[in-house]
Design a protein around this motif. Sequence first.
Motif, short mmCIF file in Angstrom:
data_model
loop_
_atom_site.label_atom_id
_atom_site.label_comp_id
_atom_site.label_asym_id
_atom_site.label_seq_id
_atom_site.Cartn_x
_atom_site.Cartn_y
_atom_site.Cartn_z
N ALA A 37 0.64 6.77 -15.10
CA ALA A 37 1.41 7.60 -14.17
C ALA A 37 0.65 7.88 -12.86
N THR A 38 -0.28 6.99 -12.53
CA THR A 38 -1.05 7.11 -11.29
C THR A 38 -0.71 5.93 -10.40
N GLU A 39 -0.52 6.20 -9.12
CA GLU A 39 -0.25 5.12 -8.18
C GLU A 39 -1.57 4.50 -7.74
N TYR A 40 -1.66 3.19 -7.84
CA TYR A 40 -2.86 2.47 -7.44
C TYR A 40 -2.54 1.49 -6.33
N LYS A 41 -3.39 1.47 -5.32
CA LYS A 41 -3.29 0.46 -4.25
C LYS A 41 -3.96 -0.81 -4.75
N TYR A 42 -3.46 -1.94 -4.27
CA TYR A 42 -4.10 -3.22 -4.55
C TYR A 42 -3.80 -4.18 -3.41
N ILE A 43 -4.69 -5.13 -3.24
CA ILE A 43 -4.49 -6.16 -2.24
C ILE A 43 -3.46 -7.14 -2.78
N LYS A 44 -2.47 -7.44 -1.99
CA LYS A 44 -1.41 -8.34 -2.43
C LYS A 44 -2.01 -9.69 -2.81
N PRO A 45 -1.49 -10.30 -3.90
CA PRO A 45 -2.02 -11.58 -4.34
C PRO A 45 -2.07 -12.65 -3.25
N ILE B 276 -6.00 0.14 5.64
CA ILE B 276 -5.63 -1.27 5.51
C ILE B 276 -4.12 -1.41 5.70
N SER B 277 -3.71 -2.43 6.40
CA SER B 277 -2.31 -2.69 6.72
C SER B 277 -1.45 -2.84 5.46
N ASP B 278 -0.21 -2.35 5.54
CA ASP B 278 0.75 -2.52 4.45
C ASP B 278 1.13 -3.98 4.24
N GLU B 279 0.81 -4.83 5.21
CA GLU B 279 1.05 -6.26 5.05
C GLU B 279 0.08 -6.86 4.02
N ILE B 280 -1.04 -6.20 3.81
CA ILE B 280 -2.08 -6.69 2.90
C ILE B 280 -2.11 -5.92 1.59
N VAL B 281 -1.77 -4.63 1.64
CA VAL B 281 -1.89 -3.76 0.48
C VAL B 281 -0.52 -3.30 -0.01
N SER B 282 -0.39 -3.24 -1.34
CA SER B 282 0.81 -2.69 -1.96
C SER B 282 0.36 -1.66 -2.99
N THR B 283 1.30 -1.08 -3.71
CA THR B 283 0.97 -0.10 -4.74
C THR B 283 1.69 -0.42 -6.04
N THR B 284 1.15 0.09 -7.13
CA THR B 284 1.78 -0.04 -8.43
C THR B 284 1.52 1.24 -9.21
N ILE B 285 2.41 1.58 -10.09
CA ILE B 285 2.22 2.70 -11.00
C ILE B 285 2.25 2.12 -12.41
#
Length: 87
Positions: A65-73, A17-26
Amino acid sequence: DIYFYNLRNKVVFPDNISDEIVSTTIIQNDIPWTMLSYQLYGTINLWWTVYLLNKPDYIFMAKAATEYKYIKPGAIKTVLQQITINK
Protein backbone atom coordinates in the motif's frame (compact mmCIF):
# COMPACT_ATOMS: atom_id res chain seq x y z
CA ASP A 1 41.38 -5.77 -9.00
CA ILE A 2 37.76 -6.28 -8.01
CA TYR A 3 35.89 -3.23 -6.74
CA PHE A 4 32.83 -3.26 -4.52
CA TYR A 5 30.76 -0.11 -4.22
CA ASN A 6 28.35 1.11 -1.61
CA LEU A 7 25.71 2.41 -4.00
CA ARG A 8 23.93 4.31 -1.22
CA ASN A 9 26.98 6.57 -0.95
CA LYS A 10 27.95 6.75 -4.62
CA VAL A 11 24.75 6.98 -6.68
CA VAL A 12 22.28 9.81 -6.10
CA PHE A 13 19.16 10.35 -8.17
CA PRO A 14 17.86 13.91 -8.29
CA ASP A 15 14.49 14.59 -6.68
CA ASN A 16 13.08 16.22 -9.82
CA ILE A 17 13.39 13.47 -12.45
CA SER A 18 11.07 13.97 -15.43
CA ASP A 19 7.77 12.08 -15.59
CA GLU A 20 8.93 10.93 -19.03
CA ILE A 21 11.52 8.77 -17.27
CA VAL A 22 9.85 7.93 -13.95
CA SER A 23 6.53 6.27 -13.17
CA THR A 24 4.93 4.95 -9.97
CA THR A 25 3.45 1.70 -8.75
CA ILE A 26 1.60 0.64 -5.63
CA ILE A 27 2.19 -2.92 -4.48
CA GLN A 28 -0.40 -5.08 -2.74
CA ASN A 29 1.90 -7.08 -0.42
CA ASP A 30 5.23 -6.57 1.30
CA ILE A 31 7.88 -7.95 -1.07
CA PRO A 32 11.68 -7.97 -1.24
CA TRP A 33 13.25 -5.22 -3.35
CA THR A 34 14.60 -7.91 -5.67
CA MET A 35 11.08 -9.18 -6.37
CA LEU A 36 9.83 -5.67 -7.11
CA SER A 37 12.75 -5.25 -9.49
CA TYR A 38 11.82 -8.50 -11.21
CA GLN A 39 8.20 -7.39 -11.59
CA LEU A 40 9.26 -4.06 -13.09
CA TYR A 41 12.29 -5.03 -15.19
CA GLY A 42 12.37 -8.82 -15.52
CA THR A 43 15.59 -8.98 -13.48
CA ILE A 44 16.42 -8.84 -9.78
CA ASN A 45 19.62 -6.90 -10.48
CA LEU A 46 18.03 -3.45 -10.65
CA TRP A 47 16.47 -3.48 -7.15
CA TRP A 48 18.86 -0.73 -6.04
CA THR A 49 17.44 1.75 -8.57
CA VAL A 50 13.97 1.51 -7.03
CA TYR A 51 15.42 1.60 -3.53
CA LEU A 52 17.55 4.69 -4.17
CA LEU A 53 14.74 6.55 -5.92
CA ASN A 54 12.45 6.08 -2.93
CA LYS A 55 14.83 6.29 0.05
CA PRO A 56 12.54 4.15 2.22
CA ASP A 57 12.65 4.10 6.01
CA TYR A 58 12.12 0.33 6.04
CA ILE A 59 15.12 -0.97 4.14
CA PHE A 60 14.41 -4.70 4.05
CA MET A 61 11.27 -4.88 1.93
CA ALA A 62 8.99 -2.78 -0.21
CA LYS A 63 5.91 -2.20 1.94
CA ALA A 64 2.34 -2.89 0.82
CA ALA A 65 0.00 0.00 0.00
CA THR A 66 2.98 2.30 -0.58
CA GLU A 67 3.55 4.20 -3.80
CA TYR A 68 7.02 3.63 -5.23
CA LYS A 69 8.74 5.57 -8.00
CA TYR A 70 10.71 3.63 -10.59
CA ILE A 71 12.55 4.37 -13.79
CA LYS A 72 10.45 3.27 -16.72
CA PRO A 73 11.78 0.10 -18.37
CA GLY A 74 12.24 1.93 -21.68
CA ALA A 75 14.52 4.48 -20.01
CA ILE A 76 16.50 2.31 -17.58
CA LYS A 77 19.36 1.54 -19.98
CA THR A 78 19.90 5.22 -20.76
CA VAL A 79 19.83 6.15 -17.07
CA LEU A 80 22.31 3.40 -16.18
CA GLN A 81 24.67 4.60 -18.90
CA GLN A 82 24.63 8.08 -17.33
CA ILE A 83 25.77 6.82 -13.92
CA THR A 84 29.45 7.22 -13.23
CA ILE A 85 31.06 5.98 -10.06
CA ASN A 86 33.94 7.90 -8.56
CA LYS A 87 36.55 5.61 -7.05
